[in-house]
Write a protein that holds these residues in place. Structure first.
Motif, PDB file in Angstrom:
ATOM      1  N   SER A  72      37.259 -68.336 -78.608  1.00  0.00           N
ATOM      2  CA  SER A  72      37.912 -67.054 -78.370  1.00  0.00           C
ATOM      3  C   SER A  72      39.382 -67.300 -78.053  1.00  0.00           C
ATOM      4  N   LEU A 112      35.593 -61.319 -84.615  1.00  0.00           N
ATOM      5  CA  LEU A 112      35.141 -60.047 -84.072  1.00  0.00           C
ATOM      6  C   LEU A 112      35.971 -59.698 -82.838  1.00  0.00           C
ATOM      7  N   PRO A 115      33.950 -58.084 -77.076  1.00  0.00           N
ATOM      8  CA  PRO A 115      33.095 -56.946 -76.724  1.00  0.00           C
ATOM      9  C   PRO A 115      33.535 -56.275 -75.425  1.00  0.00           C
ATOM     10  N   GLU A 116      33.301 -55.001 -75.377  1.00  0.00           N
ATOM     11  CA  GLU A 116      33.645 -54.221 -74.192  1.00  0.00           C
ATOM     12  C   GLU A 116      32.950 -54.807 -72.963  1.00  0.00           C
ATOM     13  N   ALA A 123      33.180 -64.369 -74.093  1.00  0.00           N
ATOM     14  CA  ALA A 123      33.174 -64.076 -75.528  1.00  0.00           C
ATOM     15  C   ALA A 123      33.128 -65.337 -76.373  1.00  0.00           C
ATOM     16  N   LEU A 126      29.658 -66.357 -77.697  1.00  0.00           N
ATOM     17  CA  LEU A 126      28.885 -65.439 -78.530  1.00  0.00           C
ATOM     18  C   LEU A 126      28.716 -65.839 -79.992  1.00  0.00           C
ATOM     19  N   CYS A 130      25.104 -65.899 -81.455  1.00  0.00           N
ATOM     20  CA  CYS A 130      24.677 -64.580 -81.934  1.00  0.00           C
ATOM     21  C   CYS A 130      24.509 -64.550 -83.452  1.00  0.00           C
ATOM     22  N   LEU A 282      26.481 -57.964 -86.481  1.00  0.00           N
ATOM     23  CA  LEU A 282      26.669 -58.127 -85.040  1.00  0.00           C
ATOM     24  C   LEU A 282      27.486 -56.985 -84.467  1.00  0.00           C
ATOM     25  N   GLU A 283      28.567 -56.624 -85.152  1.00  0.00           N
ATOM     26  CA  GLU A 283      29.424 -55.571 -84.630  1.00  0.00           C
ATOM     27  C   GLU A 283      28.687 -54.236 -84.595  1.00  0.00           C
ATOM     28  N   TRP A 287      26.987 -55.890 -80.634  1.00  0.00           N
ATOM     29  CA  TRP A 287      28.098 -55.544 -79.738  1.00  0.00           C
ATOM     30  C   TRP A 287      27.783 -54.308 -78.882  1.00  0.00           C
ATOM     31  N   ILE A 290      25.853 -55.356 -75.848  1.00  0.00           N
ATOM     32  CA  ILE A 290      26.711 -55.932 -74.817  1.00  0.00           C
ATOM     33  C   ILE A 290      27.418 -54.827 -74.037  1.00  0.00           C
ATOM     34  N   ALA A 291      27.889 -53.812 -74.749  1.00  0.00           N
ATOM     35  CA  ALA A 291      28.626 -52.717 -74.106  1.00  0.00           C
ATOM     36  C   ALA A 291      27.759 -51.970 -73.098  1.00  0.00           C
TER      37      ALA A 291
END
Length: 328
Positions: A72, A112, A115-116, A123, A126, A130, A282-283, A287, A290-291
């Motif tokens: 990241s 990506l 994530p929130e 991150a 992930l 993932c 994933l998005e 994601w 995770i949010a």
């Protein structure tokens, strides 16, 4: 933005144990068409890194020879043909290699947004995990709500992620781990039953519950025929690694009589297009988990880049619970 010519990195002069990882200075990579250059803040440590270090997992053609498959940080340069990302964007990304360094390039479609609710440190844990779990458990294995799911190595990075995603999908989750403490950690992540494989037989326990509809396995070896016995009628076994070897004698009559499916995959050799498809999945699906707090990386420990050898020693001790990260 003015970028340096060289960067700090960790390379592998020759195959060996954790001590084979050595600090080095490397030229800064340049993003090509469709690629971005990321100034890494953190990099995840994974089993394939150790295989590469040992000389058993060569990078694909064109990839960096440096280890490191996820990280990241912030985008600092963009190659031709990239429209989604801008310099300064915070991202986490699946890398073809090169994560054990201050800067790394990757396909723009394999990155990506953070994530929130997560920072760069979490991150970084992930992408590799993932991508692997979702593509094999959900896409290849077809896990559905209400099914019985068994993942081996529940306290590993893969295991802790698979437990949480499977639970978020509505599955009944079984897992194996090697100590009471690891089993307790798995239960805390949402596993319905954590099996200490040193004291209990996962085959007997899972069969008593009707058998597993899906098994995600990274152990291999003697676990292969045992997994087959633990599957329910028309169950699926997805193999993602072979910690104890890929070869074993297996009676396929049992596979045929109970209409079982045995499949598997490795992530790194797959095409850029396939990995881009996984990133989009994933998005869309992970994601949001995770949010809403249904999935969160469990971090075991953090090491500075120069101590990558210690990070590998920690991973190979199997004492860790969750992910190990390198701080750049």
């Amino acid at each position: 933005m003015t970028l340096p010519i060289d960067m700090r990195a960790v390379h592998i002069p020759e195959p060996g144990g954790p001590e084979a990882l050595r600090p080095a200075t490397q030229p800064l990579p340049v993003p090509l068409h469709g690629q971005i250059l990321i100034k890494l803040a953190y990099a995840g440590v994974n089993r394939p890194d150790a295989l590469q270090r040992a000389g058993a997992y060569a990078p694909p053609p064109g990839a960096s020879p440096l280890p490191g498959l996820e990280g990241s940080g912030h985008v600092v340069a963009i190659g031709p043909g990239v429209s989604r990302w801008s310099v300064g964007d915070a991202v986490c990304a699946l890398l073809p290699g090169g994560g054990y360094a201050e800067y790394a390039v990757t396909n723009a479609a394999h990155a990506l947004p953070i994530p929130e609710g997560l920072g760069l440190r979490e991150a970084a844990c992930l992408p590799e995990t993932c991508f692997t779990v979702w593509s094999n458990m959900a896409m290849r294995g077809g896990l559905k709500a209400g099914e019985r799911f068994l993942v081996h190595g529940g306290s590993s990075g893969i295991g802790t992620t698979a437990i949480q995603i499977a639970k978020a999908l509505g599955a009944r989750v079984f897992t194996t781990a090697g100590s009471a403490g690891k089993c307790e950690a798995c239960l805390g992540l949402g596993a319905d039953r954590a099996i200490n494989y040193r004291e209990e037989d996962f085959v007997e326990i899972v069969k008593a519950e009707g058998g597993a509809d899906l098994i995600l396995d990274m152990v291999g070896g003697s676990y292969l025929p045992r997994n087959v016995k633990a599957l329910a009628m028309e169950g699926r076994l997805v193999q993602i690694a072979f910690l104890t070897g890929p070869k074993v004698e297996l009676n396929f009559a049992e596979v045929m009589m109970r209409r079982l499916t045995i499949t598997g995959s490795t992530l790194r050799p797959q095409s850029d297009l396939a990995k881009a498809r996984y990133a989009a999945e994933l998005e869309t699906h992970v994601w949001p988990m995770i949010a809403r707090g249904a999935l969160r990386p469990l971090i075991d420990s953090e090491y500075p880049l120069e101590d990558a050898a210690k990070a590998h020693a920690r991973m190979e001790s199997s004492d860790h619970i969750g992910k190990i990260v390198l701080k750049l």
